[in-house]
Design an enzyme around this catalytic site. Structure first.
Site, mmCIF file in Angstrom:
data_model
loop_
_atom_site.group_PDB
_atom_site.id
_atom_site.type_symbol
_atom_site.label_atom_id
_atom_site.label_comp_id
_atom_site.label_asym_id
_atom_site.label_seq_id
_atom_site.Cartn_x
_atom_site.Cartn_y
_atom_site.Cartn_z
ATOM 1 N N ILE A 174 0.488 -0.187 -16.344
ATOM 2 C CA ILE A 174 0.019 0.885 -15.459
ATOM 3 C C ILE A 174 1.202 1.781 -15.092
ATOM 4 C CG2 ILE A 174 -1.218 1.401 -13.301
ATOM 5 C CD1 ILE A 174 -2.824 -0.384 -15.297
ATOM 6 N N ALA A 186 0.819 -1.225 0.000
ATOM 7 C CA ALA A 186 0.000 0.000 0.000
ATOM 8 C C ALA A 186 0.845 1.265 0.000
ATOM 9 C CB ALA A 186 -0.930 -0.003 1.221
ATOM 10 N N TYR A 231 8.524 -13.644 -13.027
ATOM 11 C CA TYR A 231 7.359 -12.794 -12.776
ATOM 12 C C TYR A 231 6.091 -13.445 -13.350
ATOM 13 C CZ TYR A 231 4.560 -8.466 -12.732
ATOM 14 O OH TYR A 231 3.586 -7.514 -12.513
ATOM 15 N N ALA A 232 6.172 -13.921 -14.601
ATOM 16 C CA ALA A 232 5.006 -14.547 -15.247
ATOM 17 C C ALA A 232 4.563 -15.786 -14.464
ATOM 18 C CB ALA A 232 5.339 -14.921 -16.688
ATOM 19 N N ALA A 233 5.539 -16.581 -13.996
ATOM 20 C CA ALA A 233 5.195 -17.778 -13.227
ATOM 21 C C ALA A 233 4.504 -17.388 -11.919
ATOM 22 C CB ALA A 233 6.454 -18.605 -12.947
ATOM 23 N N LYS A 285 2.735 -14.689 -11.365
ATOM 24 C CA LYS A 285 1.412 -14.110 -11.625
ATOM 25 C C LYS A 285 0.432 -15.170 -12.147
ATOM 26 C CE LYS A 285 2.360 -9.951 -10.266
ATOM 27 N NZ LYS A 285 1.673 -9.412 -9.079
ATOM 28 N N ARG A 329 2.891 2.575 -2.186
ATOM 29 C CA ARG A 329 3.106 3.313 -3.446
ATOM 30 C C ARG A 329 2.185 2.750 -4.518
ATOM 31 N NH1 ARG A 329 8.114 1.792 -5.607
ATOM 32 N NH2 ARG A 329 8.474 0.204 -4.028
HETATM 33 P P1 NDP Z 1 5.359 -0.449 -7.228
HETATM 34 O O1 NDP Z 1 6.742 -0.931 -7.435
HETATM 35 O O2 NDP Z 1 5.003 0.934 -7.600
HETATM 36 O O3 NDP Z 1 4.936 -0.676 -5.690
HETATM 37 C C1 NDP Z 1 5.078 -1.945 -5.115
HETATM 38 C C2 NDP Z 1 4.544 -1.932 -3.707
HETATM 39 O O4 NDP Z 1 4.722 -3.255 -3.185
HETATM 40 C C3 NDP Z 1 5.312 -0.983 -2.798
HETATM 41 O O5 NDP Z 1 4.429 -0.414 -1.861
HETATM 42 C C4 NDP Z 1 6.294 -1.912 -2.093
HETATM 43 O O6 NDP Z 1 6.653 -1.535 -0.782
HETATM 44 C C5 NDP Z 1 5.490 -3.200 -1.993
HETATM 45 N N1 NDP Z 1 6.369 -4.339 -1.872
HETATM 46 C C6 NDP Z 1 7.263 -4.799 -2.777
HETATM 47 N N2 NDP Z 1 7.899 -5.866 -2.294
HETATM 48 C C7 NDP Z 1 7.427 -6.074 -1.038
HETATM 49 C C8 NDP Z 1 7.701 -6.991 -0.018
HETATM 50 N N3 NDP Z 1 8.620 -7.945 -0.183
HETATM 51 N N4 NDP Z 1 7.028 -6.899 1.148
HETATM 52 C C9 NDP Z 1 6.114 -5.936 1.333
HETATM 53 N N5 NDP Z 1 5.784 -5.024 0.404
HETATM 54 C C10 NDP Z 1 6.449 -5.090 -0.766
HETATM 55 O O7 NDP Z 1 4.435 -1.507 -8.011
HETATM 56 P P2 NDP Z 1 3.005 -1.317 -8.705
HETATM 57 O O8 NDP Z 1 2.144 -0.469 -7.880
HETATM 58 O O9 NDP Z 1 3.223 -1.007 -10.129
HETATM 59 O O10 NDP Z 1 2.485 -2.842 -8.667
HETATM 60 C C11 NDP Z 1 1.578 -3.326 -7.692
HETATM 61 C C12 NDP Z 1 1.157 -4.716 -8.094
HETATM 62 O O11 NDP Z 1 0.539 -4.681 -9.384
HETATM 63 C C13 NDP Z 1 2.304 -5.703 -8.194
HETATM 64 O O12 NDP Z 1 1.899 -6.951 -7.712
HETATM 65 C C14 NDP Z 1 2.565 -5.755 -9.687
HETATM 66 O O13 NDP Z 1 3.150 -6.973 -10.065
HETATM 67 C C15 NDP Z 1 1.164 -5.612 -10.226
HETATM 68 N N6 NDP Z 1 1.126 -5.149 -11.606
HETATM 69 C C16 NDP Z 1 1.646 -3.930 -11.965
HETATM 70 C C17 NDP Z 1 1.615 -3.528 -13.272
HETATM 71 C C18 NDP Z 1 2.149 -2.214 -13.735
HETATM 72 O O14 NDP Z 1 2.142 -1.968 -14.946
HETATM 73 N N7 NDP Z 1 2.579 -1.328 -12.857
HETATM 74 C C19 NDP Z 1 1.068 -4.404 -14.329
HETATM 75 C C20 NDP Z 1 0.556 -5.658 -13.842
HETATM 76 C C21 NDP Z 1 0.600 -6.005 -12.527
HETATM 77 P P3 NDP Z 1 7.596 -0.248 -0.458
HETATM 78 O O15 NDP Z 1 6.845 0.966 -0.940
HETATM 79 O O16 NDP Z 1 7.715 -0.269 0.998
HETATM 80 O O17 NDP Z 1 8.853 -0.483 -1.224
#
Ligand code: NDP
Length: 247
Positions: free
Chosen positions: A188, A13, A155-157, A159, A15
């Site tokens: 996105i 949550a 990543y694909a695996a 998801k 970012r």
């Molecule tokens: P961001 O990189 O912008 O944000 C990722 C968020 O996940 C951050 O808040 C981060 O925490 C948190 N996070 C990452 N690793 C961990 C961990 N090990 N433990 C706890 N929190 C973690 O990613 P997006 O907002 O773009 O993506 C969000 C989701 O949507 C993901 O699952 C991504 O795979 C999926 N998605 C995104 C797409 C895109 O185009 N952006 C497309 C398809 C799917 P912190 O802020 O503390 O670092």
């Protein structure tokens, strides 16, 4: 106020998409447990929500790939809020590279964060949700989990794994009035995609039928729908929010 008196737990949550989901659910009345890896990011979003409505959110920092850490944070959230009605497993990362050269560490970090993290958080709240005999679980997958992508086998695996997880869990929990669905975002605009070159971004954009990239709010709208009363007869589904990439 579709989520008045409800508690939502959103991972990742801090970012991007997760932040938009947390803000949207809060805006529609939910109290929100904002989970992120980094304390400061979780706190920033929780503060933003609390500025809208006093005491509506709390921040929690945990690495979702740490199973025992997640169990502890899950228990703390249940202590603090008393229940969880909506779980959004959104935290995710990429560690791209061709399979031929990918390190086992990059493979495992992505699988353990994106896939096992969702399992761990689900397990931490599932007993309480089952006793409530109601709940919504929404897993954030990706169109890459449906289509594949060169350079993203890990990543694909992860998801695609989330989709299998979603369908199986939906079958396990249907009799308890808990729905489990996945949202598969396309391209996105967030930090995750910010690092791509303009050339790659333009190539991707040219393949999107609606002709533009999506916003975190586009995903938040779909999640809010699946979390709502109106989606009560939908379970085990994958909703692509991708401008038409997959059809
Ligand atoms: P961001 O990189 O912008 O944000 C990722 C968020 O996940 C951050 O808040 C981060 O925490 C948190 N996070 C990452 N690793 C961990 C961990 N090990 N433990 C706890 N929190 C973690 O990613 P997006 O907002 O773009 O993506 C969000 C989701 O949507 C993901 O699952 C991504 O795979 C999926 N998605 C995104 C797409 C895109 O185009 N952006 C497309 C398809 C799917 P912190 O802020 O503390 O670092």
């Amino acid at each position: 106020m579709r989520f008045e008196n409800q508690v939502a737990l959103v991972t990742g949550a801090g970012r991007g998409i997760g932040a938009a989901i947390a803000l949207r659910l809060a805006d529609e009345g939910a109290r929100v447990a904002c989970v992120s890896r980094t304390e400061a990011n979780a706190k920033r979003i929780a503060d933003q929500i609390n500025a809208m409505r006093a005491d509506a959110a709390r921040p929690y920092a945990v690495d979702v790939a740490n199973h025992s850490g997640v169990q502890k944070v899950g228990a703390r959230i249940l202590d603090d809020f008393g229940k969880v009605d909506i779980l959004v497993n959104n935290a995710g990362i990429t560690r791209d590279g061709l399979a031929m050269r990918m390190s086992v560490e990059d493979w495992e970090t992505v699988i353990n964060t994106n896939l096992r993290g969702a399992f761990s958080f689900t397990q931490s709240i599932i007993r309480v949700m089952t006793k409530q005999r109601s709940g919504r679980i929404i897993n954030i997958s990706s169109v890459i989990g449906l289509m594949g992508n060169a350079g993203q086998t890990n990543y694909a695996a992860s998801k695609a794994g989330l989709i299998g997880f979603t369908k199986s869990l939906a079958r396990e929990l249907a009799s308890r009035n808990i729905t489990v669905n996945a949202v598969a975002p396309g391209f996105i605009t967030t930090d995750m995609t910010a690092g791509l070159s303009d050339e790659i971004k333009n190539t991707i954009q040219s393949k999107i039928p609606l002709g533009k990239t999506g916003t975190p709010e586009d995903i938040a709208s779909a999640v809010a729908f699946l979390a709502s009363e109106e989606a009560g007869y939908i379970t085990g589904q994958v909703l692509c929010v991708d401008g038409g990439i997959v059809m």
